[in-house]
Design a protein around this motif. Structure first.
Motif, PDB file in Angstrom:
ATOM      1  N   ARG A  59       0.841  -1.192   0.000  1.00  0.00           N
ATOM      2  CA  ARG A  59       0.000   0.000   0.000  1.00  0.00           C
ATOM      3  C   ARG A  59       0.879   1.246   0.000  1.00  0.00           C
TER       4      ARG A  59
ATOM      5  N   LEU B 100       0.984   5.694  -0.831  1.00  0.00           N
ATOM      6  CA  LEU B 100       0.340   6.976  -1.115  1.00  0.00           C
ATOM      7  C   LEU B 100       1.335   7.833  -1.884  1.00  0.00           C
TER       8      LEU B 100
ATOM      9  N   GLU C 287      -3.727   6.726  -3.890  1.00  0.00           N
ATOM     10  CA  GLU C 287      -3.407   5.652  -2.958  1.00  0.00           C
ATOM     11  C   GLU C 287      -3.636   4.336  -3.682  1.00  0.00           C
TER      12      GLU C 287
ATOM     13  N   ARG D 200       2.497   2.760   3.317  1.00  0.00           N
ATOM     14  CA  ARG D 200       1.548   2.588   4.402  1.00  0.00           C
ATOM     15  C   ARG D 200       1.404   1.107   4.748  1.00  0.00           C
TER      16      ARG D 200
END
Length: 300
Positions: free
Chosen positions: A6, A8, A36, A300
């Motif tokens: 993950r 961003l 994202e 993330r």
């Protein structure tokens, strides 16, 4: 670095040309798109878009960020089985503020990180991929690197893009005048002639060189440095009101030019304000400081 699932990505919009620097000068602006991306081991594709262009952009593989990601995965490997993309767009679409370049830079950067690559070490590959999608490197390099960039394409049969980042003089404060109407880059490029008079080419070449000096060391030269005979006059039919605003600003002593392919007008002010007496009806006036960092990634 390991492979995250993950990320961003925050990417600035940009302005290009700055008058004479057609396809060669660009500058990152403090106006940001955020994406994202989350990957999954099971197949599937989910796309959510909010903000600028949310009513019109596709929610499938045609989405520009996804196209950029797929292209980058071909280079870096590590394509996931499933993917969720969320976009929050602040850069207006089809206004000459680098929305497509920002999407390309965001996509290739996200893919590089998801493939376990360090984007700082892959800057050249990211430039080749994003500029290759654009066909020129001015906007892409600005969004990737931040600041003021000089971009060029290597001569020869092998297509290769290059860019150098320079610091903008602290007395340069960009202001964007963004109209409600859109403008297609393909359409405005179609208005350009295959050949221009030698005198106009020499004139614009000298102003392009001067623009590098003016943007970095001598902002007092910006009025002359933003003069152009190569592309803006030919594009008047596409956005006459924008060129009228450019001319009005210049008559009031403000260096101004069409931003990229238009129709946004870029004013390079000394204080971030436009003078009284300039009619900006039909334009949203927005002070946009120079972004100095370029694309940013958070795992993330």
């Amino acid at each position: 670095m390991g492979r995250p699932t993950r990320v961003l990505v925050r990417v600035p919009g940009s302005t290009a040309n700055l008058g004479p620097g057609f396809d060669s000068l660009g500058m990152a602006l403090a106006l940001y798109d955020e994406i994202e991306v989350e990957t999954f081991e099971t197949p599937g594709l989910f796309v959510d878009v909010a903000g600028q262009g949310c009513r019109h952009v596709p929610r499938d593989e045609r989405h520009l960020v996804l196209r950029a990601m797929r292209l980058a995965f071909e280079t870096f490997g590590g394509a996931p089985a499933g993917l969720r993309l969320r976009c929050l767009n602040a850069v207006p679409h089809s206004r000459g503020l680098g929305s497509s370049a920002a999407a390309a830079v965001a996509g290739v950067t996200a893919a590089a990180v998801l493939a376990g690559r360090d984007p700082e070490l892959e800057r050249d590959a990211l430039l080749q991929l994003s500029a290759g999608m654009e066909g020129h490197a001015d906007n892409a390099a600005a969004s990737l690197l931040g600041g003021f960039v000089v971009a060029w394409e290597a001569a020869g049969s092998a297509r290769r893009f290059h860019a150098e980042k320079l610091d903008v003089h602290p007395d340069v404060h960009p202001v964007a005048c963004v109209p409600d109407v859109e403008s297609s880059t393909k359409t405005t490029r179609g208005l350009l002639p295959e050949q221009v008079p030698l005198a106009d080419a020499a004139f614009t070449g000298s102003r392009c060189a001067l623009a590098v000096l003016a943007m970095t060391r001598r902002p007092d030269l910006l009025m002359a440095a933003t003069e152009d005979r190569l592309h803006q006059p030919y594009r008047r039919p596409a956005y006459p009101s924008s060129l009228r605003l450019v001319e009005a600003l210049r008559e009031h002593g403000v260096p101004a030019a069409i931003s990229g392919a238009g129709p946004t007008v870029l004013a390079l002010t000394g204080d971030g304000a436009l003078p009284d007496g300039v009619d900006t009806d039909g334009f949203a006036v927005q002070r946009l400081p120079v972004d100095t960092t370029g694309v940013q990634v958070e795992v993330r």
